[in-house]
Design an enzyme around this catalytic site. Sequence first.
Site, PDB file in Angstrom:
ATOM      1  N   CYS A 150      -0.463   4.092   2.193  1.00 51.57           N
ATOM      2  CA  CYS A 150      -0.203   3.932   3.631  1.00 51.57           C
ATOM      3  C   CYS A 150       1.274   4.155   3.963  1.00 51.57           C
ATOM      4  CB  CYS A 150      -0.548   2.516   4.100  1.00 51.57           C
ATOM      5  SG  CYS A 150      -1.976   1.781   3.330  1.00 51.57           S
ATOM      6  N   ASP A 151       2.160   3.583   3.161  1.00 53.81           N
ATOM      7  CA  ASP A 151       3.571   3.496   3.563  1.00 53.81           C
ATOM      8  C   ASP A 151       4.513   4.385   2.756  1.00 53.81           C
ATOM      9  OD1 ASP A 151       2.797   1.583   5.391  1.00 53.81           O
ATOM     10  OD2 ASP A 151       3.133  -0.082   4.017  1.00 53.81           O
ATOM     11  N   CYS A 156       0.823  -1.217   0.000  1.00 52.59           N
ATOM     12  CA  CYS A 156       0.000   0.000   0.000  1.00 52.59           C
ATOM     13  C   CYS A 156       0.851   1.258   0.000  1.00 52.59           C
ATOM     14  CB  CYS A 156      -0.929  -0.019   1.213  1.00 52.59           C
ATOM     15  SG  CYS A 156      -1.992   1.435   1.312  1.00 52.59           S
TER      16      CYS A 156
END
Length: 315
Positions: free
Chosen positions: A144-145, A141
């Site tokens: 997200c990261d 992701c």
Amino acid sequence: MMSAMPNETIKCDIAVIGAGPAGYSAAVYAVRAGFSVALWMGPEPGGQLTTTNEVENFIGFPEGILGPELMERSKKQAERLGAKLISGSVTKIVKNENGFALESDSQPGQARAVIVATGAVAKWLGIPSEQKLKGRGISGCATCDGFFFRGKKVAVIGAGDVAMEDAETMSKFAESVTVLVRKPESGVRASRAMFERAKNNPKITFMFSTEVDEFLGDQKLSGIRAKNNVTGESTEIAVEGAFIAIGHRPNTEPFRDLIECDEEGYIKAQGTKTNVEGIFAAGDVADRVYRQAITSAGTGCMAALDAKKYLESKA
Ligand code: NDP
């Protein structure tokens, strides 16, 4: 945790299937609306967040929070407010005169309404070095990261719209982004517009007909050994981050005979309403676009409010 006798049928107003942000949020809203709620936690309680490290974009946690901790807290919240949490999976939903019977590998259930929040699983390449370095440079992701790879060289694997989006997202943080596409350029699955935009981004480079052989590194990802599947030539690419964007698989197999799903298995929902009156869907199981913890929690809330309205209309 529920302490009923094995095989004893759990009777409740609303059954929630799934223990991710959507399921827990649905349970919290449903119990607070005064309904009896049982939540089947499934094979991987906490869902995709249990394989994420730091979550910095769930509002309300200014210092960030670990994915598993966010789920542990959500579980406690649902439990404290009165939801019954049941270990085990629902294997089938059957419509009957009282609502729905839930078959399970642990406790069966009987509910007046059902919220399906079984989520999706990211597809992975399935090679051992990927498993070893997941969370140590390899992520599923970028939204997200991505932030953690500021100023670094990264790769994106895949050629769908998500891979193009991930490449764009990463180009804002990373020094450079290499997209590895297993097909030749003509086989790129992403929409033309998104592919062209990525191609025109000076930070993004494409390698076509290229497959990952191995992720390199011991404690942390340091590179990728890839092979050109036309020429057979092997290359090493130095990267500290790799984003796998080869699609997701929604967890709907047990329900597809009852609930209408699209060709990839995502539940077809109007808002949270499925084709079956009394069954609602929340989170990634019906969302191929946003796939965020916060949007899942939001749709969990919506599903509970819709279930409330439905049950009140039946009373
Ligand atoms: P897709 O299924 O569209 O694409 C998956 C990609 O991964 C394909 O290029 C596929 O290649 C590749 N792939 C699959 N397995 C492997 C493997 N083992 N090794 C290397 N490559 C592999 O998935 P997405 O997640 O990208 O998108 C899902 C859906 O969401 C799509 O319908 C998409 O259009 C939609 N979406 C729309 C957006 C928008 O419109 N803004 C944004 C994001 C998603 P191959 O072709 O070789 O199989």
